[in-house]
Design an enzyme around this catalytic site. Structure first.
Site, PDB file in Angstrom:
ATOM      1  NE  ARG A   1     118.544 130.645 -25.642  1.00  0.00           N
ATOM      2  CZ  ARG A   1     118.008 130.215 -26.771  1.00  0.00           C
ATOM      3  NH1 ARG A   1     118.411 130.542 -27.892  1.00  0.00           N
ATOM      4  NH2 ARG A   1     116.771 129.702 -26.652  1.00  0.00           N
TER       5      ARG A   1
ATOM      6  CE  LYS B   1     130.468 140.792  -8.462  1.00  0.00           C
ATOM      7  NZ  LYS B   1     130.690 140.959  -7.093  1.00  0.00           N
TER       8      LYS B   1
ATOM      9  CD  GLU C   1     131.414 151.242  -4.592  1.00  0.00           C
ATOM     10  OE1 GLU C   1     132.535 150.293  -4.168  1.00  0.00           O
ATOM     11  OE2 GLU C   1     130.373 150.616  -4.991  1.00  0.00           O
TER      12      GLU C   1
ATOM     13  CE  LYS D   1     134.716 146.234 -10.723  1.00  0.00           C
ATOM     14  NZ  LYS D   1     133.294 146.478 -10.402  1.00  0.00           N
TER      15      LYS D   1
ATOM     16  CD  GLU E   1     132.146 138.139  -5.559  1.00  0.00           C
ATOM     17  OE1 GLU E   1     131.918 139.178  -6.240  1.00  0.00           O
ATOM     18  OE2 GLU E   1     131.733 137.676  -4.817  1.00  0.00           O
TER      19      GLU E   1
ATOM     20  NE  ARG F   1     133.814 141.116  -9.909  1.00  0.00           N
ATOM     21  CZ  ARG F   1     133.330 141.489 -11.178  1.00  0.00           C
ATOM     22  NH1 ARG F   1     133.703 140.734 -12.201  1.00  0.00           N
ATOM     23  NH2 ARG F   1     132.799 142.617 -11.444  1.00  0.00           N
TER      24      ARG F   1
ATOM     25  CG  HIS G   1     129.986 146.304  -1.407  1.00  0.00           C
ATOM     26  ND1 HIS G   1     131.216 146.896  -1.270  1.00  0.00           N
ATOM     27  CD2 HIS G   1     129.299 146.830  -2.258  1.00  0.00           C
ATOM     28  CE1 HIS G   1     131.235 147.614  -2.472  1.00  0.00           C
ATOM     29  NE2 HIS G   1     130.329 147.732  -2.962  1.00  0.00           N
TER      30      HIS G   1
ATOM     31  CG  HIS H   1     125.050 144.957  -0.905  1.00  0.00           C
ATOM     32  ND1 HIS H   1     125.535 143.999  -1.758  1.00  0.00           N
ATOM     33  CD2 HIS H   1     125.223 146.350  -1.663  1.00  0.00           C
ATOM     34  CE1 HIS H   1     125.942 144.578  -2.733  1.00  0.00           C
ATOM     35  NE2 HIS H   1     125.937 145.809  -2.809  1.00  0.00           N
TER      36      HIS H   1
HETATM   37  N1  LIG Z   1     128.154 146.167 -11.350  1.00  0.00           N
HETATM   38  C1  LIG Z   1     129.017 146.840 -10.529  1.00  0.00           C
HETATM   39  O1  LIG Z   1     130.020 146.223 -10.446  1.00  0.00           O
HETATM   40  C2  LIG Z   1     128.443 147.792  -9.483  1.00  0.00           C
HETATM   41  C3  LIG Z   1     129.497 148.286  -8.990  1.00  0.00           C
HETATM   42  C4  LIG Z   1     129.010 149.464  -7.981  1.00  0.00           C
HETATM   43  C5  LIG Z   1     127.825 149.747  -7.771  1.00  0.00           C
HETATM   44  N2  LIG Z   1     126.747 149.020  -8.457  1.00  0.00           N
HETATM   45  C6  LIG Z   1     125.516 149.627  -8.331  1.00  0.00           C
HETATM   46  O2  LIG Z   1     125.546 150.832  -8.704  1.00  0.00           O
HETATM   47  C7  LIG Z   1     124.163 151.395  -8.377  1.00  0.00           C
HETATM   48  C8  LIG Z   1     124.563 153.040  -7.850  1.00  0.00           C
HETATM   49  O3  LIG Z   1     125.038 153.713  -9.071  1.00  0.00           O
HETATM   50  P1  LIG Z   1     125.119 155.437  -8.877  1.00  0.00           P
HETATM   51  O4  LIG Z   1     125.823 155.604  -7.478  1.00  0.00           O
HETATM   52  O5  LIG Z   1     125.708 155.724 -10.226  1.00  0.00           O
HETATM   53  O6  LIG Z   1     123.595 155.677  -9.119  1.00  0.00           O
HETATM   54  P2  LIG Z   1     122.734 156.021  -9.947  1.00  0.00           P
HETATM   55  O7  LIG Z   1     122.877 155.506 -11.212  1.00  0.00           O
HETATM   56  O8  LIG Z   1     121.132 155.798  -9.397  1.00  0.00           O
HETATM   57  O9  LIG Z   1     122.944 157.548 -10.347  1.00  0.00           O
HETATM   58  C9  LIG Z   1     122.676 158.661  -9.145  1.00  0.00           C
HETATM   59  C10 LIG Z   1     121.961 159.774  -9.523  1.00  0.00           C
HETATM   60  O10 LIG Z   1     122.859 160.636 -10.432  1.00  0.00           O
HETATM   61  C11 LIG Z   1     122.065 161.081 -11.423  1.00  0.00           C
HETATM   62  N3  LIG Z   1     123.222 161.129 -12.801  1.00  0.00           N
HETATM   63  C12 LIG Z   1     123.888 160.237 -13.318  1.00  0.00           C
HETATM   64  N4  LIG Z   1     124.760 160.837 -14.018  1.00  0.00           N
HETATM   65  C13 LIG Z   1     124.549 162.073 -14.210  1.00  0.00           C
HETATM   66  C14 LIG Z   1     125.292 163.230 -14.382  1.00  0.00           C
HETATM   67  N5  LIG Z   1     126.287 163.158 -15.123  1.00  0.00           N
HETATM   68  N6  LIG Z   1     124.703 164.400 -14.256  1.00  0.00           N
HETATM   69  C15 LIG Z   1     123.749 164.684 -13.409  1.00  0.00           C
HETATM   70  N7  LIG Z   1     122.943 163.766 -12.568  1.00  0.00           N
HETATM   71  C16 LIG Z   1     123.574 162.218 -12.979  1.00  0.00           C
HETATM   72  C17 LIG Z   1     121.241 159.876 -11.947  1.00  0.00           C
HETATM   73  O11 LIG Z   1     119.872 159.955 -12.571  1.00  0.00           O
HETATM   74  C18 LIG Z   1     120.792 159.239 -10.481  1.00  0.00           C
HETATM   75  O12 LIG Z   1     119.483 160.039  -9.980  1.00  0.00           O
HETATM   76  C19 LIG Z   1     123.749 150.693  -7.092  1.00  0.00           C
HETATM   77  O13 LIG Z   1     122.504 149.943  -7.553  1.00  0.00           O
HETATM   78  C20 LIG Z   1     124.995 149.656  -7.068  1.00  0.00           C
HETATM   79  O14 LIG Z   1     124.364 148.710  -6.812  1.00  0.00           O
HETATM   80  C21 LIG Z   1     127.249 148.183  -9.399  1.00  0.00           C
HETATM   81  O1  LIG Z   2     132.768 144.202  -9.151  1.00  0.00           O
HETATM   82  C1  LIG Z   2     132.915 143.674  -7.955  1.00  0.00           C
HETATM   83  O2  LIG Z   2     132.816 142.458  -7.776  1.00  0.00           O
HETATM   84  C2  LIG Z   2     132.188 144.333  -6.855  1.00  0.00           C
HETATM   85  O3  LIG Z   2     131.871 143.917  -5.962  1.00  0.00           O
HETATM   86  C3  LIG Z   2     131.750 145.825  -6.977  1.00  0.00           C
HETATM   87  C4  LIG Z   2     130.975 146.422  -5.920  1.00  0.00           C
HETATM   88  O4  LIG Z   2     131.327 147.709  -5.688  1.00  0.00           O
HETATM   89  C5  LIG Z   2     129.269 146.569  -6.466  1.00  0.00           C
HETATM   90  O5  LIG Z   2     128.773 147.249  -5.812  1.00  0.00           O
HETATM   91  C6  LIG Z   2     128.712 145.240  -6.956  1.00  0.00           C
HETATM   92  O6  LIG Z   2     127.685 145.385  -7.619  1.00  0.00           O
HETATM   93  C7  LIG Z   2     128.680 144.280  -5.828  1.00  0.00           C
HETATM   94  O7  LIG Z   2     128.316 143.056  -6.028  1.00  0.00           O
HETATM   95  P1  LIG Z   2     127.570 142.069  -5.537  1.00  0.00           P
HETATM   96  O8  LIG Z   2     128.038 140.739  -6.284  1.00  0.00           O
HETATM   97  O9  LIG Z   2     128.113 141.907  -3.830  1.00  0.00           O
HETATM   98  O10 LIG Z   2     125.949 142.290  -5.625  1.00  0.00           O
HETATM   99 ZN   LIG Z   3     129.630 148.878  -4.654  1.00  0.00          ZN
END
Ligand SMILES: NC(=O)c1ccc[n+]([C@@H]2O[C@H](COP(=O)([O-])OP(=O)(O)OC[C@H]3O[C@@H](n4cnc5c(N)ncnc54)[C@H](O)[C@@H]3O)[C@@H](O)[C@H]2O)c1
Ligand SMILES: O=C(O)C(=O)C[C@@H](O)[C@H](O)[C@H](O)COP(=O)(O)O
Ligand SMILES: [Zn+2]
Length: 368
Positions: free
Chosen positions: A121, A143, A185, A227, A237, A241, A248, A252
């Site tokens: 949990r 998130k 971003e 952010k 959100e 937010r 997106h 998305h």
């Molecule tokens: N939670 C949030 O607020 C939020 C915000 C934006 C994006 N996201 C999510 O993040 C994801 C995308 O993340 P990403 O773009 O980092 O992709 P990713 O995590 O897939 O990384 C991209 C590639 O880079 C490689 N890599 C990572 N660090 C490295 C390094 N230092 N050197 C060499 N290779 C490296 C990884 O192995 C991968 O192949 C999506 O799923 C998106 O939905 C979430």
């Molecule tokens: O942190 C947030 O809030 C964002 O929307 C950041 C986005 O860049 C990110 O891709 C996030 O994962 C999108 O969230 P979602 O709620 O649309 O799935």
């Molecule tokens: Zn994003």
């Protein structure tokens, strides 16, 4: 080194540390949070390049660690990998006082964060983002999520990290395409609320899109400041937010339609395209000027990012619209879009007219 606090009444405050050489200091920074044991969740690519430095630093600080590595790529944001990670945590015998460390990009951060939210949990977790995208965005704000074939991030939780360590040096090993994906971003943050930052990104700061460490550090710091301010005000959100979702709703839907195949379209590329679409839609509605649209497209293109739908493939308007209707911001069946009155002036627009959006998608090149 710069420390940016993230705080809001609704969650325990934490720090985002941005600087050089932070991986080597990770042990001493994490030791006060961990009773003695950590599990590092990472991907196979990052594990091979950066895990040894982290385990050495933890060990020097007297913190034990185990590594759980998932395959690199978006496909790991799945029920199957989530189950595998949780099962490994159970097998290792992690307890509630232990800490999960996410070492990797947004995929690892989202997956490990969700596992930490669910395990017993909820256990503490630390983000050590290794992509630009993760440093400027996904490691901050709590998130966490996995994807389903019905859409991006549809299963998840809000679970804030205890600490974020954004080491600019680890970006040196990042492929150029991933730097550009993260840059999208960064541009998004300027487009939402900071026209001066966008001007800098378009000019002197543009070296960051080519991997210049000084420009990257400044871009990470300003992005995290933006952010942090938004998330501190609206963790879950309920309102403001949603601005962070600029680009997106379109992005998305396109990512889902290409089957989350990041070789075809990385998340940041989808966001870049989605931001251009949001600005074009805003201009179509008479909200922002054609000059603003042209500037956004020029800056996005100069960073080597897509601006038009046909650069991502061929899409049906109805299919995209159906995916957009499943977006988490939709209310009572009506779409919410993030639109703009100009660069740095984004706002949340609810109750969008689906027929207008469909007509726009067809203008954008989607098939009728
Ligand atoms: N939670 C949030 O607020 C939020 C915000 C934006 C994006 N996201 C999510 O993040 C994801 C995308 O993340 P990403 O773009 O980092 O992709 P990713 O995590 O897939 O990384 C991209 C590639 O880079 C490689 N890599 C990572 N660090 C490295 C390094 N230092 N050197 C060499 N290779 C490296 C990884 O192995 C991968 O192949 C999506 O799923 C998106 O939905 C979430
Ligand atoms: O942190 C947030 O809030 C964002 O929307 C950041 C986005 O860049 C990110 O891709 C996030 O994962 C999108 O969230 P979602 O709620 O649309 O799935
Ligand atoms: Zn994003």
């Amino acid at each position: 080194m710069t420390i940016i606090p993230v705080s809001g009444g609704a969650f325990a405050a934490y720090e985002v540390v941005v600087g050089r050489g932070l991986l080597a200091q990770a042990g001493e920074r994490i030791a006060p949070l961990a009773r003695g044991r950590t599990v590092i969740v990472t991907d196979e690519t990052v594990a091979a390049i950066h895990a040894a430095a982290l385990t050495a630093s933890l060990s020097a600080a007297g913190v034990k660690s185990e590594i759980v590595a998932v395959p690199a790529g978006e496909a790991s944001k799945s029920f199957a990998e989530l189950e595998r990670v949780l099962d490994r945590l159970l097998e290792i015998g992690l307890d509630r006082k232990d800490v999960v460390i996410a070492l990797g990009g947004g995929v690892v951060g989202d997956l490990a964060g969700l596992a930490a939210a669910l395990y017993m949990r909820g256990v503490d977790f630390v983000q050590i983002p290794t992509t630009l995208l993760a440093q400027v965005d996904s490691s901050v704000g709590g998130k966490t999520a996995i994807d389903t074939p019905r859409g991006k991030n549809l299963v998840g939780a809000f679970h804030q990290p205890r600490l974020v360590l954004a080491d600019i040096d680890v970006l040196a090993t990042l492929p150029a395409r991933q730097v550009k994906s993260g840059w999208a971003e960064v541009l998004k943050h300027g487009l939402i609320c900071d026209a001066g930052f966008f001007d800098w990104l378009a000019g002197e700061g543009s070296a960051g899109a080519e991997g210049d460490p000084a420009a990257l550090e400044r871009a990470v710091i300003r992005s995290v400041e933006i952010k942090s301010a938004v998330v501190g005000e609206d963790e879950k959100e309920a309102g403001r937010r949603a601005l962070l979702n600029l680009g997106h709703t379109f992005g998305h839907a396109v990512e889902t339609e290409v089957g989350f195949d990041e070789d075809a379209l990385a998340h940041g590329e989808a966001v870049a395209l989605g931001c251009c679409m949001a600005f074009r839609y805003s201009a179509r509605e008479g909200l922002c000027s054609a000059e603003d649209v042209a500037r956004v497209e020029a800056v996005v293109a100069a960073a080597g990012l897509p601006t038009r739908l046909d650069q991502a493939g061929v899409f049906g308007a109805d299919r995209l619209l159906a995916l957009m209707a499943g977006d988490k911001k939709a209310e009572g069946g009506a779409l919410t879009l993030i639109l703009a009155r100009g660069i740095g002036q984004a706002f949340v627009s609810k109750g969008m007219d689906a027929d207008k959006v469909r007509a726009f998608l067809i203008e954008e090149g989607a098939t009728a």
